[in-house]
Design an enzyme around this catalytic site. Structure first.
Site, PDB file in Angstrom:
ATOM      1  N   ASP A  28      41.038  36.456  36.022  1.00 29.31           N
ATOM      2  CA  ASP A  28      40.771  37.832  36.912  1.00 29.31           C
ATOM      3  C   ASP A  28      41.965  38.688  36.468  1.00 29.31           C
ATOM      4  OD1 ASP A  28      40.757  39.456  39.272  1.00 29.31           O
ATOM      5  OD2 ASP A  28      39.419  37.819  39.892  1.00 29.31           O
ATOM      6  N   SER A  81      36.828  43.210  41.118  1.00 30.51           N
ATOM      7  CA  SER A  81      36.189  41.905  41.149  1.00 30.51           C
ATOM      8  C   SER A  81      34.903  41.838  41.655  1.00 30.51           C
ATOM      9  CB  SER A  81      36.989  40.861  42.004  1.00 30.51           C
ATOM     10  OG  SER A  81      38.147  40.517  41.577  1.00 30.51           O
ATOM     11  N   ARG A 170      47.521  49.538  46.344  1.00 31.85           N
ATOM     12  CA  ARG A 170      47.147  48.390  45.260  1.00 31.85           C
ATOM     13  C   ARG A 170      46.450  48.935  44.580  1.00 31.85           C
ATOM     14  NH1 ARG A 170      47.346  42.724  46.249  1.00 31.85           N
ATOM     15  NH2 ARG A 170      45.568  41.578  45.460  1.00 31.85           N
ATOM     16  N   ASP A 171      45.246  49.831  44.759  1.00 30.88           N
ATOM     17  CA  ASP A 171      44.420  50.390  43.974  1.00 30.88           C
ATOM     18  C   ASP A 171      44.734  51.766  43.424  1.00 30.88           C
ATOM     19  OD1 ASP A 171      42.489  48.383  44.311  1.00 30.88           O
ATOM     20  OD2 ASP A 171      41.662  49.136  46.136  1.00 30.88           O
ATOM     21  N   ARG A 213      40.656  38.179  52.959  1.00 33.07           N
ATOM     22  CA  ARG A 213      39.401  37.904  52.603  1.00 33.07           C
ATOM     23  C   ARG A 213      39.129  36.365  52.558  1.00 33.07           C
ATOM     24  NH1 ARG A 213      39.755  40.227  46.654  1.00 33.07           N
ATOM     25  NH2 ARG A 213      41.480  39.310  45.848  1.00 33.07           N
ATOM     26  N   ARG A 286      32.984  48.034  50.121  1.00 28.27           N
ATOM     27  CA  ARG A 286      33.119  46.591  49.370  1.00 28.27           C
ATOM     28  C   ARG A 286      33.247  45.583  50.363  1.00 28.27           C
ATOM     29  NH1 ARG A 286      37.122  44.349  44.559  1.00 28.27           N
ATOM     30  NH2 ARG A 286      37.547  42.430  45.690  1.00 28.27           N
ATOM     31  N   ALA A 287      32.586  44.387  49.938  1.00 26.62           N
ATOM     32  CA  ALA A 287      32.418  43.439  51.142  1.00 26.62           C
ATOM     33  C   ALA A 287      33.507  42.400  51.353  1.00 26.62           C
ATOM     34  CB  ALA A 287      30.964  42.633  50.570  1.00 26.62           C
ATOM     35  N   ARG A 289      36.549  42.039  51.858  1.00 24.99           N
ATOM     36  CA  ARG A 289      37.521  42.174  52.809  1.00 24.99           C
ATOM     37  C   ARG A 289      37.170  42.843  54.173  1.00 24.99           C
ATOM     38  NH1 ARG A 289      42.631  40.845  50.434  1.00 24.99           N
ATOM     39  NH2 ARG A 289      42.911  40.937  47.997  1.00 24.99           N
ATOM     40  N   LYS A 361      40.303  33.901  45.561  1.00 27.51           N
ATOM     41  CA  LYS A 361      39.446  34.372  44.788  1.00 27.51           C
ATOM     42  C   LYS A 361      38.116  33.391  44.695  1.00 27.51           C
ATOM     43  CE  LYS A 361      41.872  37.530  42.491  1.00 27.51           C
ATOM     44  NZ  LYS A 361      41.167  38.936  42.578  1.00 27.51           N
ATOM     45  N   ASP A 430      45.486  38.937  37.951  1.00 27.20           N
ATOM     46  CA  ASP A 430      45.357  40.113  38.820  1.00 27.20           C
ATOM     47  C   ASP A 430      46.138  39.986  40.231  1.00 27.20           C
ATOM     48  OD1 ASP A 430      43.273  41.981  39.828  1.00 27.20           O
ATOM     49  OD2 ASP A 430      43.318  40.697  41.440  1.00 27.20           O
ATOM     50  N   HIS A 434      49.025  43.057  40.832  1.00 27.37           N
ATOM     51  CA  HIS A 434      48.892  43.877  41.936  1.00 27.37           C
ATOM     52  C   HIS A 434      50.311  44.002  42.815  1.00 27.37           C
ATOM     53  CE1 HIS A 434      44.874  44.836  42.237  1.00 27.37           C
ATOM     54  NE2 HIS A 434      44.195  43.713  42.417  1.00 27.37           N
ATOM     55  N   ASP A 471      37.294  39.660  34.552  1.00 23.06           N
ATOM     56  CA  ASP A 471      36.383  40.592  35.214  1.00 23.06           C
ATOM     57  C   ASP A 471      36.801  41.989  35.297  1.00 23.06           C
ATOM     58  OD1 ASP A 471      38.601  40.160  36.760  1.00 23.06           O
ATOM     59  OD2 ASP A 471      37.619  40.178  38.854  1.00 23.06           O
ATOM     60  N   HIS A 472      38.029  42.272  34.831  1.00 22.01           N
ATOM     61  CA  HIS A 472      38.505  43.749  34.625  1.00 22.01           C
ATOM     62  C   HIS A 472      40.071  43.670  34.239  1.00 22.01           C
ATOM     63  CE1 HIS A 472      40.516  42.917  38.387  1.00 22.01           C
ATOM     64  NE2 HIS A 472      39.684  42.697  38.683  1.00 22.01           N
ATOM     65  N   HIS A 501      43.982  47.812  39.021  1.00 21.01           N
ATOM     66  CA  HIS A 501      43.142  47.520  38.102  1.00 21.01           C
ATOM     67  C   HIS A 501      43.192  48.671  36.725  1.00 21.01           C
ATOM     68  CE1 HIS A 501      40.846  45.050  40.887  1.00 21.01           C
ATOM     69  NE2 HIS A 501      41.837  44.450  40.527  1.00 21.01           N
TER      70      HIS A 501
END
Ligand SMILES: O=C(O)[C@@H](CO)OP(=O)(O)O
Ligand SMILES: [Mn+2]
Ligand SMILES: [Mn+2]
Length: 559
Positions: A28, A81, A170-171, A213, A286-287, A289, A361, A430, A434, A471-472, A501
């Site tokens: 990740d 992710s 974070r993003d 999550r 996005r699902a 969280r 994860k 990952d 972060h 994944d990224h 990311h």
């Protein structure tokens, strides 16, 4: 599919045998970037990953993991992710939540669908509450979508609106939440001028409030519930910008970890608890969280924490977050229909599958991999193992996380001979990336590399095949850069740390004693992306991929 004659049966691959154990390893947040001191993967000692890269040039390449290659709206969208694992598992590129919401807002269709109509029923007598991540990161939500929704809802009769914000960092850069809040406050002020009673009602940092999550820590969701629904929080402010500024300064916390706060009126009363008759929309597309808060808002029977009050509301998600649970039952935009994933096909073709990661994860290699559905396709052929994550810590203090435990469980699964595919996510690059802690991220990368070695050694022992990919990007670049790649400094001359990311491609390597001679990466798919991996893996199991899958990355040459 619905077309007659559909069959789950996959054609046999003309050249590749069945019955090899295939390990699919997803690192990740592991991208490929220029080697410099802010590239933690480069700085770290990573002999296993290095040897994959140097050992066999026709068995190592890069694939695209961001933007349109994974169904995101633009090439400026970093990977994440959800879209990464969706693409890896589904073998096709689906327009993702971010894009679908953009389209629904632009066309106005969002307001004609059942979800919005349901919400609208409360506009006459109740308050509309919008809960979600406040940034332009585009991973979980986007500020411009919130702005459009605020405008659209108010034009369609919402008279009282409360926004419950979750700060990001974070993003997007840490500290940027203040700017986003100012934009939002400005919009709300404009709505007030038009006679709409619109305000921010509560807030908190995404990693400490609401956005947990995979049931890692229900306290996170409870803290959000208390602030958003009950109007109770340890910190009370008259104004959200002031709240964020003060809490950052006085508690020395970053945007991700701000404690919960509520906005109060001149009498100290919270301005926006959620009560009977209100409408609530969780604005994240996005699902992962959003599933936990959706359960708290929707389920009559719920025992994860004491909700104290369970208001009778009309609740809708921006999207439906879990296709198996049909959760939430109401939503504003239909999620991408990710069906016929590679996992489902392979199980139908008798491939016994093991999937493993640690809690934070775990859903990536199960839920996301399977197209955002929880549960097994066939419990007789599948086993999903979750190693409990540490909770209540930031992972820079424990950069090893559970990588070695994941690898050991996976090794045992490989050596046990009960599975044809083992699939894992190694979270370190990952999760530690972060935190923005460069030293810790270097340690994280080293441990992830050690975990890969444990898995590859087991594959070696059983004569299997490995596919190692990611994944990224994340850990390969820890600073914000200008267009020519130079690190950027803030106004105090401090390096701007990149917690997010990246837009970088990710490596994919294949190998192992079970890999048939003559297998190599094709040269005719230079723009291959994560969605090309599923067909590749199917081939390595001895099957041809369905014809609508993105093409395989490999070919078999006679030598
Ligand atoms: O932590 C998360 O939710 C995202 C970043 O917002 O990371 P990832 O996509 O790797 O899960
Ligand atoms: Mn990821
Ligand atoms: Mn991440």
């Amino acid at each position: 599919m619905g077309t007659s004659g559909f069959s789950w049966k996959l054609p046999e691959h003309p050249k590749l045998p069945k019955g090899k154990t295939v390990a699919v390893v997803v690192l990740d947040g592991w991208g490929e970037a220029k080697p410099d001191q802010y590239n933690c993967i480069h700085v770290a000692d990573t002999p296993t990953m290095d040897s994959l890269k140097q050992g066999a040039p026709e068995k190592w390449r890069l694939v695209r993991a961001h933007g349109k290659a994974v169904g995101l709206p633009t090439e400026d969208d970093m990977g994440n992710s959800e879209v990464g694992h969706n693409a890896l598992g589904a073998g096709r590129i689906f327009a993702q939540g971010a894009k679908l919401v953009d389209l629904a807002l632009a066309s106005g269709k969002i307001y004609e669908e059942e979800g919005f109509k349901y919400i609208k029923e409360c506009f006459e007598n109740g308050t509309l509450h919008l809960i979600g991540l406040l940034s332009d990161g585009g991973v979980h939500s986007r500020l411009d979508q919130l702005q459009l929704l605020l405008k659209g809802a108010s034009e369609r009769g919402a008279k009282r609106i409360r926004v419950h914000i979750l700060t990001d960092g974070r993003d997007v850069l840490d500290g940027s939440s203040i700017g986003f809040l100012e934009i939002l406050e400005n919009d709300l002020a404009k709505l007030r001028e038009k006679g709409v009673d619109a305000q921010i009602a509560s807030g908190g940092g995404r990693m400490y409030v609401t956005m947990d999550r995979y049931e890692n820590d229900w306290d996170v969701v409870k803290r959000g519930w208390d602030a958003q629904v009950l109007g109770e929080a340890p910190y009370k402010f008259r104004n959200a910008v002031e709240a964020v500024k003060k809490l950052r300064e006085e508690l020395k916390v970053n945007d991700q970890y701000l404690p919960p706060f509520v906005i109060v009126d001149e009498n100290g009363k919270p301005v926006g608890p959620i009560v009977d008759g209100d409408a609530v929309v969780t604005i994240n597309f996005r699902a992962d969280r959003m599933v936990m808060i959706a359960k708290a808002l929707e389920y009559e029977n719920f025992d994860k924490f004491d909700r104290v009050r369970f208001p009778k509301i009309h609740y809708a998600g921006m999207l439906q977050y879990d296709g198996e649970l049909k959760l939430p039952s109401r939503y504003l935009v239909s999620p991408p229909e990710i069906e016929r994933t590679s996992g489902e096909y392979l199980v139908h073709n008798g491939v016994r599958t093991f999937a493993c990661s640690e809690t934070v994860k775990f859903g990536h290699v199960t839920f996301f991999w399977n197209g955002n559905r929880s549960g097994y396709f066939n419990p007789e052929l599948e086993e999903y193992v979750e190693i409990p994550s540490d909770s209540g810590i930031t992972f820079n203090v424990q950069p090893k996380m559970k990588a070695l435990e994941i690898a050991e469980k996976t090794r045992d699964a490989i050596l046990g001979g009960k599975f044809d595919q083992v699939r894992v996510n190694l979270p370190n690059g990952d999760m530690v990336g972060h935190t923005g802690d460069i030293e810790a991220t270097v340690v994280a990368c080293k441990v992830a590399d050690e975990a890969v070695k444990i898995i590859l050694d087991a594959i070696e022992q059983v004569g299997g095949i490995y596919v190692v990919t990611a994944d990224h990007g994340n850990a390969e670049d820890m600073v914000k850069r200008n267009k020519s790649g130079q690190p950027l400094l803030d106004k105090n001359g401090k390096l701007q740390i990149l917690t997010s990311h990246t837009l970088e491609p990710v490596p994919i390597a294949i190998g192992g004693p079970g890999l048939a001679p003559g297998v190599r990466f094709r040269k005719d798919i230079p723009n291959g992306g994560l969605a090309n991996v599923a067909a590749t893996v199917m081939n390595l199991h001895g099957f041809e991929a369905p014809s609508d899958y993105e093409p395989t990355l490999i070919e078999v040459v006679d030598n």
